[in-house]
Design a protein around this motif. Structure first.
Motif, PDB file in Angstrom:
ATOM      1  N   GLY A   1       0.805  -1.221   0.000  1.00 16.22           N
ATOM      2  CA  GLY A   1       0.000   0.000   0.000  1.00 16.22           C
ATOM      3  C   GLY A   1       0.835   1.267   0.000  1.00 16.22           C
ATOM      4  O   GLY A   1       0.401   2.311   0.467  1.00 16.22           O
ATOM      5  N   LEU A   2       2.066   1.164  -0.518  1.00 16.99           N
ATOM      6  CA  LEU A   2       2.949   2.332  -0.457  1.00 16.99           C
ATOM      7  C   LEU A   2       2.999   3.112  -1.769  1.00 16.99           C
ATOM      8  O   LEU A   2       3.708   4.095  -1.883  1.00 16.99           O
ATOM      9  CB  LEU A   2       4.360   1.891  -0.058  1.00 16.99           C
ATOM     10  CG  LEU A   2       4.456   1.312   1.360  1.00 16.99           C
ATOM     11  CD1 LEU A   2       5.769   0.590   1.571  1.00 16.99           C
ATOM     12  CD2 LEU A   2       4.282   2.413   2.398  1.00 16.99           C
ATOM     13  N   LEU A   3       2.236   2.660  -2.739  1.00 10.03           N
ATOM     14  CA  LEU A   3       2.282   3.371  -4.023  1.00 10.03           C
ATOM     15  C   LEU A   3       0.924   3.914  -4.444  1.00 10.03           C
ATOM     16  O   LEU A   3       0.785   4.448  -5.513  1.00 10.03           O
ATOM     17  CB  LEU A   3       2.783   2.431  -5.128  1.00 10.03           C
ATOM     18  CG  LEU A   3       4.281   2.159  -5.167  1.00 10.03           C
ATOM     19  CD1 LEU A   3       4.607   1.278  -6.354  1.00 10.03           C
ATOM     20  CD2 LEU A   3       5.075   3.442  -5.240  1.00 10.03           C
ATOM     21  N   ASP A   4      -0.053   3.780  -3.543  1.00 11.53           N
ATOM     22  CA  ASP A   4      -1.391   4.145  -4.008  1.00 11.53           C
ATOM     23  C   ASP A   4      -1.794   5.569  -3.656  1.00 11.53           C
ATOM     24  O   ASP A   4      -2.958   5.906  -3.557  1.00 11.53           O
ATOM     25  CB  ASP A   4      -2.430   3.144  -3.496  1.00 11.53           C
ATOM     26  CG  ASP A   4      -2.169   2.782  -2.055  1.00 11.53           C
ATOM     27  OD1 ASP A   4      -1.250   3.383  -1.470  1.00 11.53           O
ATOM     28  OD2 ASP A   4      -2.866   1.922  -1.518  1.00 11.53           O
ATOM     29  N   GLY A   5      -0.785   6.408  -3.440  1.00 11.37           N
ATOM     30  CA  GLY A   5      -1.075   7.835  -3.334  1.00 11.37           C
ATOM     31  C   GLY A   5      -1.815   8.267  -2.100  1.00 11.37           C
ATOM     32  O   GLY A   5      -2.941   7.873  -1.839  1.00 11.37           O
ATOM     33  N   GLY A   6      -1.150   9.104  -1.297  1.00 11.34           N
ATOM     34  CA  GLY A   6      -1.861   9.836  -0.252  1.00 11.34           C
ATOM     35  C   GLY A   6      -2.023   9.172   1.102  1.00 11.34           C
ATOM     36  O   GLY A   6      -2.032   9.848   2.105  1.00 11.34           O
ATOM     37  N   LYS A   7      -2.153   7.851   1.138  1.00  9.37           N
ATOM     38  CA  LYS A   7      -2.380   7.223   2.445  1.00  9.37           C
ATOM     39  C   LYS A   7      -1.093   7.127   3.245  1.00  9.37           C
ATOM     40  O   LYS A   7       0.000   7.266   2.738  1.00  9.37           O
ATOM     41  CB  LYS A   7      -2.967   5.825   2.244  1.00  9.37           C
ATOM     42  CG  LYS A   7      -4.461   5.817   2.501  1.00  9.37           C
ATOM     43  CD  LYS A   7      -4.998   4.413   2.570  1.00  9.37           C
ATOM     44  CE  LYS A   7      -5.380   3.913   1.191  1.00  9.37           C
ATOM     45  NZ  LYS A   7      -5.333   2.476   1.065  1.00  9.37           N
ATOM     46  N   GLY A   8      -1.209   6.853   4.517  1.00  9.32           N
ATOM     47  CA  GLY A   8      -0.023   6.620   5.332  1.00  9.32           C
ATOM     48  C   GLY A   8       0.547   7.877   5.934  1.00  9.32           C
ATOM     49  O   GLY A   8      -0.166   8.847   6.163  1.00  9.32           O
TER      50      GLY A   8
END
Ligand SMILES: Cc1cc2nc3c(=O)[nH]c(=O)nc-3n(C[C@H](O)[C@H](O)[C@H](O)COP(=O)(O)OP(=O)(O)OC[C@H]3O[C@@H](n4cnc5c(N)ncnc54)[C@H](O)[C@@H]3O)c2cc1C
Lengths: 296, 338
Positions: free
Chosen positions: A287-294
């Motif tokens: 989930g590190l490339l799906d923009g904006g989260k984290g």
């Protein structure tokens, strides 16, 4: 020359009559430094196959972080006058670490050594050091390294402080003595906290406090014949049941070696692009490339 | 204190720093829930704060039965003496079986003081917690000697059993929003709030507003970076992944980057989802700070570099060639839309 009045604090929960001293008029600062002898991690090598540490034949040194505490004490002695004493609990060979401290320039050294001190956890170690400190007192300041490079707990300092009924601080990266107070900078996760503690107090220090000096030639010479004071449980008025393994609330029930080696994919030369594709997939799946989260 | 005096409670000491509820509070509450279910115990989470950025009741979603709140100006800044007083007092009042706190600079400061005060054991910086099926005792597992040895520790004859726990060790499960906790605001005896320590001030350091220990991605550079300016490259990689920059001691000693960024035995221990070791050889001391990361990527030109042995993906080549290519690809994929 000591010009202090003794003040007694009763530490309620502990039921321990701790001796602490209030400074009266003197500008001198008498300092105790707590030191541990540890395996020299510079010499520690990895076992290529097992991926574990090879420790046999490795020398012993003063815990590197404690050197910053010694340096700090020597600095303060230069500025304010006073004595620097070093205390260590350990096996007879820990005498070597104390001789190293003498070579660096400290005034007195105490080795707490007794077969019944063996296998102490942090609580029993602190108890032993606290008893020795109150026997040897008075001290205006007690210093210790942030943690030892072998056990890495950082617990002994605060435990000693509480057992002696003293205020304490940790992670100290800057220190000034102003009259009867220590003003410290604590380096914490998000910055620096500035605290002012009354003397006497205990502080654990970080490596960015100073640059430790090297022992001098004359210091080394002096260290060879220096009298290391040795105390067993009797000299510090503790029962064998209160120290070492029997005085330790914790027990190690299992030791194992974690597997540190990973079965990684190896890319070089023309394959590097493949490696980058592989990495992108891994980043995606986390989930590190799906923009904006984290935590952006 | 004796075991049979203990109620069945696990007390979690939460952390609010600068008004922000530290994620370790949730991790520990969730882990305590699992342990409590084995023991048939309840979970109580304690929070001391002046203001906090979210509803404390939410902790029930991760398993808290009770949320204890001590609220007041004296909690605006951390004071180890006041924390020690309050936690020791609550332990005497509530007699929990287990007390857990995050192994942050704060937790690692007040917990030993509490352990000394109430005469019990404390295990530092645990990365594993479990219950012994036969004895019901807490099994506390921690790395020692730079993570090369793991030790499992028990506190058999003292109460409570106490441990500090490395943040990001335990995953945060999905919140169960049907759960409701009882929130209690504490009225504490005045003398617990008195301290001989004066808090003079606080300086939030530049670049330190983000703590690398809290991040999902840490991009670390070493001696191979060659100079301070080259850390910009790593900053860019970290930026497109929403992470932060770490470093080896060699890079810090060369003053290319400040000490709070140092990863390793004498620096910080990080456990991100993905760790990049770039131009770092992989000394045992460095490994001590990062080998618990979920996924490790190493970039090094030396095929024999020890860092490759702990890497999940090893790139053997020049970092100045590979890193820019990587950044470009990630940007093309969208990265973390900034
Ligand atoms: C008590 C003690 C505590 C310590 N604590 C820590 C600690 O907390 N953290 C820590 O990191 N270290 C610590 N150290 C130091 C540790 O032993 C190492 O010296 C240090 O980690 C080395 O840093 P490095 O990997 O960046 O440098 P080096 O070992 O010099 O490695 C540099 C690497 O960069 C690679 N390289 C060079 N140029 C390029 C390029 N263009 N492209 C790709 N790769 C390249 C080289 O192949 C090499 O592998 C400690 C040491 C002691 C004794």
């Amino acid at each position: 020359m000591l010009s202090y009045n003794e003040v007694y604090f009763v530490v309620e929960h502990f039921g321990y009559l701790a001796k602490a001293l209030a400074r009266k008029g003197s500008d001198k600062v008498h300092i105790a430094v707590l030191v541990k002898q540890v395996p020299d991690s510079d010499e520690v090598k990895m076992d290529e196959e097992k991926g574990t540490m090879v420790r046999s034949g490795v020398g012993a040194i003063i815990n590197p972080l404690d050197l910053h505490a010694i340096e700090c004490a020597l600095d303060l002695r230069k500025k304010h006058g006073g004595k620097v004493r070093v205390f260590s609990m350990g096996p007879p060979q820990a005498e070597e670490a104390l001789r190293e401290a003498v070579a660096l320039g400290v005034d007195e050294v105490f080795l707490l050594t007794d077969p019944c001190f063996a296998a102490a956890d942090t609580w029993a170690t602190a108890k032993t050091l606290a008893a020795a400190l109150s026997k040897a007192g008075p001290h205006d300041l007690i210093l210790a390294g942030e943690k030892a490079t072998d056990g890495e707990t950082g617990q002994v300092g605060p435990e000693v402080a509480v057992m002696l009924g003293l205020p304490f601080s940790t992670y100290v990266s800057r220190l000034a003595i102003e009259k009867d107070f220590a003003v410290v900078h604590r380096t914490v996760e998000d910055g620096v906290e500035i605290q002012r503690l009354p003397l006497p107090c205990l502080l654990t220090v970080l490596r960015d406090l100073n640059e430790p000096s090297m022992p001098t030639l004359s210091g080394k010479k002096k260290a060879r014949r220096f009298n290391v004071v040795k105390w067993s449980h009797e000299e510090i008025d503790l029962s064998p049941l209160e120290v070492g393994l029997s005085g330790s609330p914790t027990r190690v029930v299992k030791i194992f070696y974690p597997k540190v080696t990973r079965e990684g994919a190896f890319y070089k030369g023309k394959d590097l692009d493949k490696g980058i594709e592989h990495l992108l997939e891994e980043l995606h799946s986390r989930g590190l490339l799906d923009g904006g989260k984290g935590n952006a | 204190m004796h075991r049979n005096n203990s109620s069945s409670e696990i007390l979690v000491v939460g952390e609010v720093r600068g008004g922000i509820l530290h994620s370790a509070t949730i991790e520990l509450t969730a882990k305590a829930r699992k342990l409590a279910d084995i023991l048939g115990a309840k979970v109580t989470t304690l929070l001391m704060y002046n203001h906090v950025d979210r509803s404390v009741e939410d902790l029930s979603w991760w398993g808290a039965d009770v949320v204890l709140c001590a609220v007041g100006e004296e909690f605006e800044s951390f004071n180890q003496e006041i924390y020690t007083n309050i936690i020791s007092y609550l332990i005497e009042q509530r007699k929990p079986q287990i007390v857990l706190a995050p192994a942050t600079t704060s937790g690692r400061t007040y917990m030993p003081a509490v352990a000394a005060k109430i005469h019990t054991g404390l295990t530092a910086d645990c990365t594993g917690l479990d219950i012994d099926k036969d004895t019901g005792l807490l099994l506390q597992t921690r790395p020692a000697i730079g993570g090369n040895i793991m030790a499992t520790i028990q506190t058999p004859n003292h109460m409570p059993q106490m441990a500090t726990v490395r943040p990001r060790t335990f995953p945060v499960p999905k919140p169960d929003k049907r759960r409701k906790a009882q929130v209690k605001y504490l009225t504490l005896p005045e003398e617990l709030l008195k301290s001989s320590i004066e808090i003079v001030g606080k300086e939030v350091q530049e670049g330190l507003d983000v703590n690398i220990q809290d991040l999902d991605v840490v991009v670390s550079g070493g001696k191979g970076l060659k100079k301070a300016e080259n850390f910009k490259l790593l900053e860019e990689l970290a930026f497109v992944l929403g992470g932060g920059v770490g470093a080896s001691r060699a890079a810090v000693d060369n003053k290319w980057i400040s000490y709070p960024h140092q990863v390793g035995l004498s620096g910080k221990v990080v456990s991100p989802k993905v760790y990049f070791a770039i131009g770092i050889s992989g000394s045992v001391q460095h490994l001590a700070g990062m080998q618990t990361a979920d996924f490790i990527v190493a970039i090094n030109k030396d095929p024999e570099a020890p860092i490759f042995r702990v890497a999940d993906i090893a790139f053997c080549g020049d970092l100045f060639d590979i890193v820019p290519r990587l950044i470009e690809k990630i940007k093309a994929e969208g990265g973390k839309e900034q």
